[in-house]
Design an enzyme around this catalytic site. Structure first.
Site, PDB file in Angstrom:
ATOM      1  N   GLU A 194       0.831  -1.223   0.000  1.00 11.57           N
ATOM      2  CA  GLU A 194       0.000   0.000   0.000  1.00 11.57           C
ATOM      3  C   GLU A 194       0.859   1.264   0.000  1.00 11.57           C
ATOM      4  OE1 GLU A 194      -3.782  -0.006   1.782  1.00 11.57           O
ATOM      5  OE2 GLU A 194      -3.991  -2.173   1.624  1.00 11.57           O
TER       6      GLU A 194
HETATM    7  N1  CAA Z   1      -5.971  11.653  -3.699  1.00 10.28           N
HETATM    8  C1  CAA Z   1      -6.456  12.078  -4.880  1.00 10.28           C
HETATM    9  N2  CAA Z   1      -5.716  12.235  -5.983  1.00 10.28           N
HETATM   10  C2  CAA Z   1      -4.397  11.958  -5.887  1.00 10.28           C
HETATM   11  C3  CAA Z   1      -3.813  11.508  -4.700  1.00 10.28           C
HETATM   12  C4  CAA Z   1      -4.652  11.357  -3.573  1.00 10.28           C
HETATM   13  N3  CAA Z   1      -4.203  10.909  -2.392  1.00 10.28           N
HETATM   14  N4  CAA Z   1      -2.497  11.306  -4.917  1.00 10.28           N
HETATM   15  C5  CAA Z   1      -2.261  11.617  -6.213  1.00 10.28           C
HETATM   16  N5  CAA Z   1      -3.425  12.015  -6.786  1.00 10.28           N
HETATM   17  C6  CAA Z   1      -3.624  12.452  -8.160  1.00 10.28           C
HETATM   18  C7  CAA Z   1      -2.863  13.719  -8.462  1.00 10.28           C
HETATM   19  O1  CAA Z   1      -3.590  14.867  -8.098  1.00 10.28           O
HETATM   20  C8  CAA Z   1      -2.687  13.621  -9.967  1.00 10.28           C
HETATM   21  O2  CAA Z   1      -3.864  14.004 -10.636  1.00 10.28           O
HETATM   22  P1  CAA Z   1      -3.936  15.391 -11.516  1.00 10.28           P
HETATM   23  O3  CAA Z   1      -2.865  15.248 -12.557  1.00 10.28           O
HETATM   24  O4  CAA Z   1      -5.309  15.409 -12.051  1.00 10.28           O
HETATM   25  O5  CAA Z   1      -3.640  16.484 -10.534  1.00 10.28           O
HETATM   26  C9  CAA Z   1      -2.549  12.127 -10.174  1.00 10.28           C
HETATM   27  O6  CAA Z   1      -3.104  11.482  -9.046  1.00 10.28           O
HETATM   28  C10 CAA Z   1      -1.114  11.683 -10.341  1.00 10.28           C
HETATM   29  O7  CAA Z   1      -0.398  12.135  -9.221  1.00 10.28           O
HETATM   30  P2  CAA Z   1       1.134  12.509  -9.284  1.00 10.28           P
HETATM   31  O8  CAA Z   1       1.396  13.468 -10.400  1.00 10.28           O
HETATM   32  O9  CAA Z   1       1.530  12.921  -7.898  1.00 10.28           O
HETATM   33  O10 CAA Z   1       1.739  11.090  -9.723  1.00 10.28           O
HETATM   34  P3  CAA Z   1       3.155  10.443  -9.524  1.00 10.28           P
HETATM   35  O11 CAA Z   1       3.449   9.615 -10.706  1.00 10.28           O
HETATM   36  O12 CAA Z   1       4.168  11.476  -9.111  1.00 10.28           O
HETATM   37  O13 CAA Z   1       2.934   9.367  -8.324  1.00 10.28           O
HETATM   38  C11 CAA Z   1       2.439   8.494  -6.186  1.00 10.28           C
HETATM   39  C12 CAA Z   1       2.171   9.568  -7.231  1.00 10.28           C
HETATM   40  C13 CAA Z   1       1.887   9.051  -4.881  1.00 10.28           C
HETATM   41  C14 CAA Z   1       3.900   8.178  -6.028  1.00 10.28           C
HETATM   42  C15 CAA Z   1       1.628   7.216  -6.593  1.00 10.28           C
HETATM   43  O14 CAA Z   1       2.128   6.683  -7.805  1.00 10.28           O
HETATM   44  C16 CAA Z   1       1.617   6.154  -5.531  1.00 10.28           C
HETATM   45  O15 CAA Z   1       0.883   6.250  -4.544  1.00 10.28           O
HETATM   46  N6  CAA Z   1       2.397   5.051  -5.711  1.00 10.28           N
HETATM   47  C17 CAA Z   1       2.348   3.912  -4.824  1.00 10.28           C
HETATM   48  C18 CAA Z   1       1.292   2.937  -5.249  1.00 10.28           C
HETATM   49  C19 CAA Z   1       0.872   2.020  -4.136  1.00 10.28           C
HETATM   50  O16 CAA Z   1       0.576   2.432  -3.028  1.00 10.28           O
HETATM   51  N7  CAA Z   1       0.767   0.733  -4.461  1.00 10.28           N
HETATM   52  C20 CAA Z   1       0.285  -0.221  -3.528  1.00 10.28           C
HETATM   53  C21 CAA Z   1      -0.405  -1.308  -4.246  1.00 10.28           C
HETATM   54  S1  CAA Z   1      -1.933  -1.785  -3.561  1.00 10.28           S
HETATM   55  C22 CAA Z   1      -1.577  -2.878  -2.321  1.00 10.28           C
HETATM   56  O17 CAA Z   1      -0.485  -3.032  -1.867  1.00 10.28           O
HETATM   57  C23 CAA Z   1      -2.798  -3.542  -1.799  1.00 10.28           C
HETATM   58  C24 CAA Z   1      -2.592  -4.847  -1.185  1.00 10.28           C
HETATM   59  O18 CAA Z   1      -2.850  -5.874  -1.795  1.00 10.28           O
HETATM   60  C25 CAA Z   1      -2.213  -4.945   0.250  1.00 10.28           C
END
Ligand code: CAA
Length: 380
Positions: A363
Protein backbone atom coordinates in the site's frame (compact mmCIF):
# COMPACT_ATOMS: atom_id res chain seq x y z
CA UNK A 1 -8.42 16.87 22.99
CA UNK A 2 -10.31 13.80 24.11
CA UNK A 3 -8.50 10.47 23.81
CA UNK A 4 -11.24 8.37 25.41
CA UNK A 5 -13.01 5.67 23.42
CA UNK A 6 -16.79 5.31 23.23
CA UNK A 7 -18.65 2.34 24.71
CA UNK A 8 -19.18 0.99 21.21
CA UNK A 9 -15.51 1.36 20.26
CA UNK A 10 -14.42 -0.40 23.47
CA UNK A 11 -16.87 -3.19 22.72
CA UNK A 12 -15.46 -3.67 19.20
CA UNK A 13 -11.91 -3.65 20.58
CA UNK A 14 -12.82 -6.34 23.11
CA UNK A 15 -14.67 -8.43 20.50
CA UNK A 16 -11.61 -8.34 18.20
CA UNK A 17 -9.29 -9.21 21.09
CA UNK A 18 -11.48 -12.17 22.12
CA UNK A 19 -11.76 -13.40 18.54
CA UNK A 20 -8.01 -13.11 18.02
CA UNK A 21 -7.22 -15.07 21.18
CA UNK A 22 -9.88 -17.76 20.85
CA UNK A 23 -10.06 -18.26 17.08
CA UNK A 24 -6.89 -16.89 15.47
CA UNK A 25 -4.26 -17.94 18.01
CA UNK A 26 -4.91 -21.71 17.71
CA UNK A 27 -3.10 -22.90 14.60
CA UNK A 28 -1.45 -19.59 13.74
CA UNK A 29 2.02 -21.18 13.58
CA UNK A 30 0.78 -24.06 11.42
CA UNK A 31 -1.02 -21.67 9.05
CA UNK A 32 2.20 -19.68 8.70
CA UNK A 33 4.13 -22.89 7.94
CA UNK A 34 1.63 -24.25 5.43
CA UNK A 35 0.70 -20.87 3.89
CA UNK A 36 -2.99 -21.62 4.35
CA UNK A 37 -5.99 -19.96 5.94
CA UNK A 38 -9.24 -21.94 6.35
CA UNK A 39 -12.43 -20.64 4.71
CA UNK A 40 -14.17 -21.33 8.01
CA UNK A 41 -12.15 -18.59 9.76
CA UNK A 42 -12.91 -16.09 7.01
CA UNK A 43 -16.60 -16.96 7.34
CA UNK A 44 -16.44 -16.37 11.11
CA UNK A 45 -14.78 -12.97 10.59
CA UNK A 46 -17.64 -12.11 8.24
CA UNK A 47 -20.28 -13.26 10.73
CA UNK A 48 -18.75 -11.06 13.42
CA UNK A 49 -18.89 -8.08 11.08
CA UNK A 50 -15.13 -7.64 10.57
CA UNK A 51 -15.25 -7.76 6.75
CA UNK A 52 -17.42 -4.68 6.18
CA UNK A 53 -16.88 -2.70 9.34
CA UNK A 54 -17.35 0.81 7.96
CA UNK A 55 -20.00 -0.05 5.36
CA UNK A 56 -23.48 1.33 5.91
CA UNK A 57 -25.87 -1.22 7.42
CA UNK A 58 -28.20 -0.86 4.42
CA UNK A 59 -25.46 -2.55 2.33
CA UNK A 60 -24.87 -5.31 4.88
CA UNK A 61 -22.01 -3.62 6.75
CA UNK A 62 -21.51 -2.90 10.44
CA UNK A 63 -21.90 0.89 10.08
CA UNK A 64 -18.94 1.65 12.36
CA UNK A 65 -16.41 4.47 12.20
CA UNK A 66 -12.74 4.33 11.22
CA UNK A 67 -11.70 4.52 14.88
CA UNK A 68 -13.54 1.27 15.62
CA UNK A 69 -11.95 -0.27 12.53
CA UNK A 70 -8.38 0.60 13.57
CA UNK A 71 -9.02 -0.74 17.07
CA UNK A 72 -10.14 -4.06 15.59
CA UNK A 73 -7.20 -4.08 13.16
CA UNK A 74 -4.75 -3.59 16.02
CA UNK A 75 -6.19 -6.47 18.06
CA UNK A 76 -6.37 -8.91 15.13
CA UNK A 77 -2.84 -7.99 14.03
CA UNK A 78 -1.38 -8.65 17.48
CA UNK A 79 -2.08 -12.31 16.82
CA UNK A 80 -2.40 -12.92 13.08
CA UNK A 81 -1.42 -10.32 10.48
CA UNK A 82 -2.44 -12.73 7.69
CA UNK A 83 -6.02 -12.48 8.91
CA UNK A 84 -5.84 -8.73 9.38
CA UNK A 85 -4.59 -8.02 5.86
CA UNK A 86 -7.63 -9.84 4.47
CA UNK A 87 -9.77 -7.64 6.69
CA UNK A 88 -7.88 -4.49 5.71
CA UNK A 89 -7.99 -5.02 1.94
CA UNK A 90 -11.65 -6.04 1.98
CA UNK A 91 -12.66 -3.11 4.20
CA UNK A 92 -10.52 -0.17 3.18
CA UNK A 93 -9.81 -0.85 -0.45
CA UNK A 94 -12.63 -2.94 -1.85
CA UNK A 95 -15.72 -2.06 0.26
CA UNK A 96 -14.80 1.58 0.83
CA UNK A 97 -13.97 2.10 -2.86
CA UNK A 98 -17.27 0.57 -3.97
CA UNK A 99 -19.39 2.31 -1.37
CA UNK A 100 -17.84 5.71 -2.06
CA UNK A 101 -17.56 5.63 -5.86
CA UNK A 102 -19.64 2.67 -7.10
CA UNK A 103 -23.07 2.95 -8.75
CA UNK A 104 -26.18 1.84 -6.85
CA UNK A 105 -26.35 -1.28 -9.06
CA UNK A 106 -22.70 -2.13 -8.26
CA UNK A 107 -23.38 -1.69 -4.56
CA UNK A 108 -26.44 -3.92 -4.66
CA UNK A 109 -24.69 -6.56 -6.73
CA UNK A 110 -21.26 -6.66 -5.08
CA UNK A 111 -20.96 -4.51 -1.95
CA UNK A 112 -23.72 -6.24 0.02
CA UNK A 113 -22.03 -9.62 -0.34
CA UNK A 114 -18.53 -8.23 0.26
CA UNK A 115 -19.54 -6.30 3.37
CA UNK A 116 -21.21 -9.30 4.99
CA UNK A 117 -18.14 -11.45 4.29
CA UNK A 118 -20.12 -13.83 2.07
CA UNK A 119 -17.41 -13.19 -0.54
CA UNK A 120 -14.16 -11.26 -0.38
CA UNK A 121 -12.50 -8.87 -2.76
CA UNK A 122 -9.07 -7.91 -4.09
CA UNK A 123 -7.57 -4.60 -5.21
CA UNK A 124 -5.41 -4.91 -8.31
CA UNK A 125 -3.09 -2.01 -9.03
CA UNK A 126 0.49 -3.37 -8.91
CA UNK A 127 2.10 -4.80 -12.03
CA UNK A 128 5.50 -6.32 -12.83
CA UNK A 129 6.65 -2.87 -14.02
CA UNK A 130 4.29 -0.64 -12.04
CA UNK A 131 4.59 -0.99 -8.28
CA UNK A 132 5.58 2.32 -6.73
CA UNK A 133 5.35 4.02 -10.15
CA UNK A 134 1.63 3.38 -10.28
CA UNK A 135 0.79 5.71 -13.18
CA UNK A 136 2.80 3.44 -15.55
CA UNK A 137 -0.03 0.94 -15.96
CA UNK A 138 0.62 -1.57 -18.76
CA UNK A 139 -2.63 -3.50 -18.34
CA UNK A 140 -5.03 -2.23 -21.01
CA UNK A 141 -8.81 -1.92 -21.00
CA UNK A 142 -9.72 -1.14 -24.59
CA UNK A 143 -13.10 0.51 -25.10
CA UNK A 144 -15.20 -1.72 -27.37
CA UNK A 145 -18.49 0.15 -27.10
CA UNK A 146 -20.58 -1.80 -24.60
CA UNK A 147 -17.59 -3.49 -22.96
CA UNK A 148 -13.85 -3.25 -22.26
CA UNK A 149 -11.32 -5.78 -23.49
CA UNK A 150 -8.87 -6.35 -20.66
CA UNK A 151 -5.30 -7.58 -21.22
CA UNK A 152 -2.27 -7.65 -18.92
CA UNK A 153 -0.77 -8.94 -15.70
CA UNK A 154 -1.17 -7.86 -12.07
CA UNK A 155 1.34 -8.83 -9.39
CA UNK A 156 1.39 -9.46 -5.62
CA UNK A 157 -2.39 -9.36 -5.29
CA UNK A 158 -3.59 -9.92 -1.72
CA UNK A 159 -6.60 -12.31 -1.56
CA UNK A 160 -5.76 -13.22 -5.17
CA UNK A 161 -6.70 -16.88 -4.87
CA UNK A 162 -9.66 -16.43 -2.56
CA UNK A 163 -11.42 -13.34 -3.87
CA UNK A 164 -14.58 -13.48 -5.98
CA UNK A 165 -14.51 -9.80 -6.96
CA UNK A 166 -11.45 -7.92 -8.26
CA UNK A 167 -11.12 -4.16 -8.66
CA UNK A 168 -8.70 -3.90 -11.58
CA UNK A 169 -6.92 -0.70 -12.58
CA UNK A 170 -6.09 -0.50 -16.31
CA UNK A 171 -5.15 1.96 -19.03
CA UNK A 172 -7.87 2.84 -21.56
CA UNK A 173 -6.52 5.99 -23.24
CA UNK A 174 -2.70 5.75 -23.26
CA UNK A 175 -2.43 9.25 -24.78
CA UNK A 176 -4.08 10.72 -21.66
CA UNK A 177 -1.60 9.21 -19.18
CA UNK A 178 -3.08 8.75 -15.71
CA UNK A 179 -6.23 10.61 -16.80
CA UNK A 180 -6.92 7.70 -19.19
CA UNK A 181 -6.93 4.98 -16.52
CA UNK A 182 -10.10 3.13 -15.43
CA UNK A 183 -11.08 0.94 -12.47
CA UNK A 184 -13.13 -2.13 -13.46
CA UNK A 185 -14.95 -4.75 -11.44
CA UNK A 186 -13.96 -8.20 -12.68
CA UNK A 187 -15.57 -11.38 -11.42
CA UNK A 188 -13.64 -14.58 -10.76
CA UNK A 189 -14.30 -17.12 -13.48
CA UNK A 190 -14.70 -14.58 -16.29
CA UNK A 191 -13.30 -16.25 -19.45
CA UNK A 192 -9.66 -15.29 -20.08
CA UNK A 193 -9.05 -14.37 -16.41
CA UNK A 194 -6.46 -16.69 -14.90
CA UNK A 195 -5.09 -16.76 -11.36
CA UNK A 196 -1.35 -17.45 -11.20
CA UNK A 197 0.42 -19.62 -8.60
CA UNK A 198 0.55 -18.57 -4.96
CA UNK A 199 3.67 -16.60 -3.94
CA UNK A 200 5.96 -18.19 -1.32
CA UNK A 201 6.47 -15.27 1.07
CA UNK A 202 8.69 -14.15 3.96
CA UNK A 203 5.73 -13.07 6.10
CA UNK A 204 1.92 -12.90 6.28
CA UNK A 205 2.16 -16.39 4.87
CA UNK A 206 -1.45 -17.29 5.70
CA UNK A 207 -2.66 -14.57 3.36
CA UNK A 208 -2.70 -15.71 -0.26
CA UNK A 209 -0.86 -13.55 -2.76
CA UNK A 210 -1.04 -14.23 -6.48
CA UNK A 211 -0.33 -12.83 -9.91
CA UNK A 212 -3.38 -12.38 -12.12
CA UNK A 213 -3.42 -12.77 -15.87
CA UNK A 214 -5.99 -11.17 -18.16
CA UNK A 215 -6.20 -12.38 -21.72
CA UNK A 216 -8.97 -10.74 -23.81
CA UNK A 217 -11.27 -10.59 -20.80
CA UNK A 218 -14.63 -8.99 -21.64
CA UNK A 219 -15.75 -6.62 -18.89
CA UNK A 220 -19.18 -4.98 -19.29
CA UNK A 221 -19.20 -1.17 -19.33
CA UNK A 222 -21.49 -1.09 -16.29
CA UNK A 223 -18.59 -2.59 -14.30
CA UNK A 224 -16.50 0.59 -14.61
CA UNK A 225 -16.28 2.51 -11.32
CA UNK A 226 -16.95 6.22 -11.75
CA UNK A 227 -16.55 8.27 -14.91
CA UNK A 228 -14.28 7.37 -17.82
CA UNK A 229 -10.67 8.13 -16.77
CA UNK A 230 -11.38 8.20 -13.01
CA UNK A 231 -9.42 5.00 -12.31
CA UNK A 232 -6.15 6.52 -11.10
CA UNK A 233 -7.86 9.00 -8.79
CA UNK A 234 -9.99 6.10 -7.55
CA UNK A 235 -6.84 4.12 -6.73
CA UNK A 236 -5.13 7.05 -4.97
CA UNK A 237 -8.16 8.05 -2.93
CA UNK A 238 -8.81 4.46 -1.93
CA UNK A 239 -5.19 3.84 -0.99
CA UNK A 240 -5.12 6.98 1.16
CA UNK A 241 -7.62 5.26 3.47
CA UNK A 242 -6.08 1.82 2.98
CA UNK A 243 -2.86 3.15 4.47
CA UNK A 244 -4.66 3.86 7.75
CA UNK A 245 -5.64 0.17 7.91
CA UNK A 246 -2.08 -0.95 7.24
CA UNK A 247 -0.77 1.53 9.82
CA UNK A 248 -3.14 -0.06 12.35
CA UNK A 249 -1.89 -3.49 11.28
CA UNK A 250 1.73 -2.40 11.84
CA UNK A 251 0.75 -0.99 15.23
CA UNK A 252 -0.86 -4.31 16.17
CA UNK A 253 2.18 -6.34 15.09
CA UNK A 254 4.41 -4.05 17.20
CA UNK A 255 2.09 -4.16 20.20
CA UNK A 256 1.72 -7.94 19.96
CA UNK A 257 5.48 -8.44 19.95
CA UNK A 258 5.95 -5.97 22.79
CA UNK A 259 3.33 -7.68 24.97
CA UNK A 260 5.02 -11.05 24.44
CA UNK A 261 8.46 -9.58 25.21
CA UNK A 262 7.21 -7.85 28.36
CA UNK A 263 5.59 -11.03 29.63
CA UNK A 264 8.67 -13.12 28.80
CA UNK A 265 11.06 -10.65 30.46
CA UNK A 266 9.11 -10.90 33.72
CA UNK A 267 9.43 -14.70 33.77
CA UNK A 268 12.83 -15.45 32.30
CA UNK A 269 15.66 -15.31 34.82
CA UNK A 270 19.34 -14.60 34.22
CA UNK A 271 22.11 -13.63 36.65
CA UNK A 272 19.80 -14.40 39.57
CA UNK A 273 16.84 -12.21 38.65
CA UNK A 274 14.08 -11.71 36.06
CA UNK A 275 15.62 -10.19 32.95
CA UNK A 276 13.18 -7.23 33.16
CA UNK A 277 15.22 -6.15 36.20
CA UNK A 278 18.28 -5.68 34.02
CA UNK A 279 18.48 -2.16 32.69
CA UNK A 280 19.56 -3.43 29.26
CA UNK A 281 16.15 -5.10 28.90
CA UNK A 282 14.09 -2.56 30.87
CA UNK A 283 15.28 0.29 28.63
CA UNK A 284 14.41 -1.70 25.51
CA UNK A 285 10.88 -2.15 26.91
CA UNK A 286 10.66 1.57 27.71
CA UNK A 287 11.62 2.49 24.14
CA UNK A 288 9.22 -0.03 22.65
CA UNK A 289 6.32 1.14 24.81
CA UNK A 290 6.93 4.82 24.02
CA UNK A 291 7.26 4.32 20.27
CA UNK A 292 4.17 2.09 20.11
CA UNK A 293 2.12 4.73 21.91
CA UNK A 294 3.40 7.43 19.51
CA UNK A 295 2.45 5.21 16.55
CA UNK A 296 -0.98 4.60 18.10
CA UNK A 297 -1.62 8.33 18.40
CA UNK A 298 -0.72 8.85 14.73
CA UNK A 299 -3.07 6.03 13.74
CA UNK A 300 -5.87 7.51 15.86
CA UNK A 301 -5.26 10.96 14.40
CA UNK A 302 -5.56 9.62 10.84
CA UNK A 303 -8.73 7.69 11.77
CA UNK A 304 -10.16 10.80 13.41
CA UNK A 305 -9.37 12.89 10.30
CA UNK A 306 -11.26 10.39 8.16
CA UNK A 307 -14.20 10.22 10.55
CA UNK A 308 -14.44 14.00 10.78
CA UNK A 309 -14.34 14.63 7.05
CA UNK A 310 -10.83 16.15 7.10
CA UNK A 311 -8.20 15.32 4.51
CA UNK A 312 -6.36 12.21 5.71
CA UNK A 313 -3.80 11.71 2.94
CA UNK A 314 -1.01 13.27 5.01
CA UNK A 315 -1.99 11.87 8.41
CA UNK A 316 -2.55 8.39 6.93
CA UNK A 317 0.85 8.41 5.21
CA UNK A 318 2.59 9.59 8.41
CA UNK A 319 0.82 6.93 10.46
CA UNK A 320 1.83 4.18 8.02
CA UNK A 321 5.42 5.39 7.70
CA UNK A 322 5.97 5.62 11.43
CA UNK A 323 3.95 2.61 12.58
CA UNK A 324 5.62 0.31 10.05
CA UNK A 325 9.09 1.41 11.19
CA UNK A 326 8.04 0.88 14.81
CA UNK A 327 6.70 -2.58 13.88
CA UNK A 328 10.03 -3.55 12.34
CA UNK A 329 12.12 -2.11 15.16
CA UNK A 330 9.93 -3.50 17.94
CA UNK A 331 9.70 -7.00 16.56
CA UNK A 332 13.48 -7.20 16.13
CA UNK A 333 13.90 -6.12 19.77
CA UNK A 334 11.22 -8.59 20.90
CA UNK A 335 13.23 -11.41 19.30
CA UNK A 336 16.36 -10.09 21.00
CA UNK A 337 14.67 -10.02 24.42
CA UNK A 338 13.58 -13.63 23.89
CA UNK A 339 17.18 -14.63 23.08
CA UNK A 340 17.47 -18.16 21.68
CA UNK A 341 13.75 -18.72 22.26
CA UNK A 342 13.00 -15.74 20.03
CA UNK A 343 14.54 -17.62 17.13
CA UNK A 344 12.16 -20.53 17.66
CA UNK A 345 8.70 -20.52 16.08
CA UNK A 346 6.79 -21.50 19.26
CA UNK A 347 7.35 -18.08 20.80
CA UNK A 348 5.62 -16.17 17.97
CA UNK A 349 7.99 -13.18 17.87
CA UNK A 350 10.03 -14.41 14.90
CA UNK A 351 6.77 -14.66 12.90
CA UNK A 352 5.73 -11.17 13.96
CA UNK A 353 9.17 -9.93 12.86
CA UNK A 354 8.72 -11.51 9.44
CA UNK A 355 5.15 -10.16 9.20
CA UNK A 356 6.28 -6.64 10.13
CA UNK A 357 8.42 -6.24 7.02
CA UNK A 358 5.55 -6.10 4.55
CA UNK A 359 4.01 -3.09 6.32
CA UNK A 360 6.97 -1.03 5.07
CA UNK A 361 6.26 -2.22 1.52
CA UNK A 362 2.60 -2.71 0.59
CA UNK A 363 0.00 0.00 0.00
CA UNK A 364 2.93 2.28 -0.80
CA UNK A 365 6.49 1.68 0.40
CA UNK A 366 8.00 3.87 3.13
CA UNK A 367 9.75 5.80 0.37
CA UNK A 368 6.38 6.47 -1.33
CA UNK A 369 4.94 7.65 2.00
CA UNK A 370 7.82 10.12 2.22
CA UNK A 371 6.95 11.40 -1.27
CA UNK A 372 3.32 11.86 -0.20
CA UNK A 373 4.30 13.54 3.09
CA UNK A 374 6.98 15.83 1.63
CA UNK A 375 4.77 16.93 -1.29
CA UNK A 376 1.99 17.73 1.14
CA UNK A 377 4.10 19.80 3.55
CA UNK A 378 5.97 21.65 0.78
CA UNK A 379 2.73 22.49 -1.04
CA UNK A 380 1.14 24.04 2.10
N1 CAA B 1 -5.97 11.65 -3.70
C1 CAA B 1 -6.46 12.08 -4.88
N2 CAA B 1 -5.72 12.23 -5.98
C2 CAA B 1 -4.40 11.96 -5.89
C3 CAA B 1 -3.81 11.51 -4.70
C4 CAA B 1 -4.65 11.36 -3.57
N3 CAA B 1 -4.20 10.91 -2.39
N4 CAA B 1 -2.50 11.31 -4.92
C5 CAA B 1 -2.26 11.62 -6.21
N5 CAA B 1 -3.43 12.02 -6.79
C6 CAA B 1 -3.62 12.45 -8.16
C7 CAA B 1 -2.86 13.72 -8.46
O1 CAA B 1 -3.59 14.87 -8.10
C8 CAA B 1 -2.69 13.62 -9.97
O2 CAA B 1 -3.86 14.00 -10.64
P1 CAA B 1 -3.94 15.39 -11.52
O3 CAA B 1 -2.87 15.25 -12.56
O4 CAA B 1 -5.31 15.41 -12.05
O5 CAA B 1 -3.64 16.48 -10.53
C9 CAA B 1 -2.55 12.13 -10.17
O6 CAA B 1 -3.10 11.48 -9.05
C10 CAA B 1 -1.11 11.68 -10.34
O7 CAA B 1 -0.40 12.13 -9.22
P2 CAA B 1 1.13 12.51 -9.28
O8 CAA B 1 1.40 13.47 -10.40
O9 CAA B 1 1.53 12.92 -7.90
O10 CAA B 1 1.74 11.09 -9.72
P3 CAA B 1 3.15 10.44 -9.52
O11 CAA B 1 3.45 9.62 -10.71
O12 CAA B 1 4.17 11.48 -9.11
O13 CAA B 1 2.93 9.37 -8.32
C11 CAA B 1 2.44 8.49 -6.19
C12 CAA B 1 2.17 9.57 -7.23
C13 CAA B 1 1.89 9.05 -4.88
C14 CAA B 1 3.90 8.18 -6.03
C15 CAA B 1 1.63 7.22 -6.59
O14 CAA B 1 2.13 6.68 -7.80
C16 CAA B 1 1.62 6.15 -5.53
O15 CAA B 1 0.88 6.25 -4.54
N6 CAA B 1 2.40 5.05 -5.71
C17 CAA B 1 2.35 3.91 -4.82
C18 CAA B 1 1.29 2.94 -5.25
C19 CAA B 1 0.87 2.02 -4.14
O16 CAA B 1 0.58 2.43 -3.03
N7 CAA B 1 0.77 0.73 -4.46
C20 CAA B 1 0.28 -0.22 -3.53
C21 CAA B 1 -0.40 -1.31 -4.25
S1 CAA B 1 -1.93 -1.79 -3.56
C22 CAA B 1 -1.58 -2.88 -2.32
O17 CAA B 1 -0.49 -3.03 -1.87
C23 CAA B 1 -2.80 -3.54 -1.80
C24 CAA B 1 -2.59 -4.85 -1.19
O18 CAA B 1 -2.85 -5.87 -1.79
C25 CAA B 1 -2.21 -4.95 0.25
Amino acid sequence: MDFSLSEEQLMIQQAAKDFAQSELMPGVIERDDSQTFPDELVRKMGELGFMGMMVNEKYGGSGLDTQAYVLAMEELSKVDASASVMVSVNNSLVCWGLETYGSEEQKQKYLTRLASGEIIGAFCLSEPEAGSDATSQKTTAIDKGDHYLLNGTKNWITNGGRAEVFLVIAQTHADKGHHGINALIVEKGTPGFEIGPKENKLGIRGSDTHSLLFNDVIVPKENRIGADGFGFKFAMKTLAGGRIGIAAQALGIAAGAYELALQYSKQRKAFGTEISNHQAIAFKLADMHTKIQAARLLVYQAASDKDNGNDYTLSGAMAKLYASDVAMETTVEAVQIHGGNGFVKDYHVERLMRDAKITQIYEGTSEIQKIVISRSIIKD
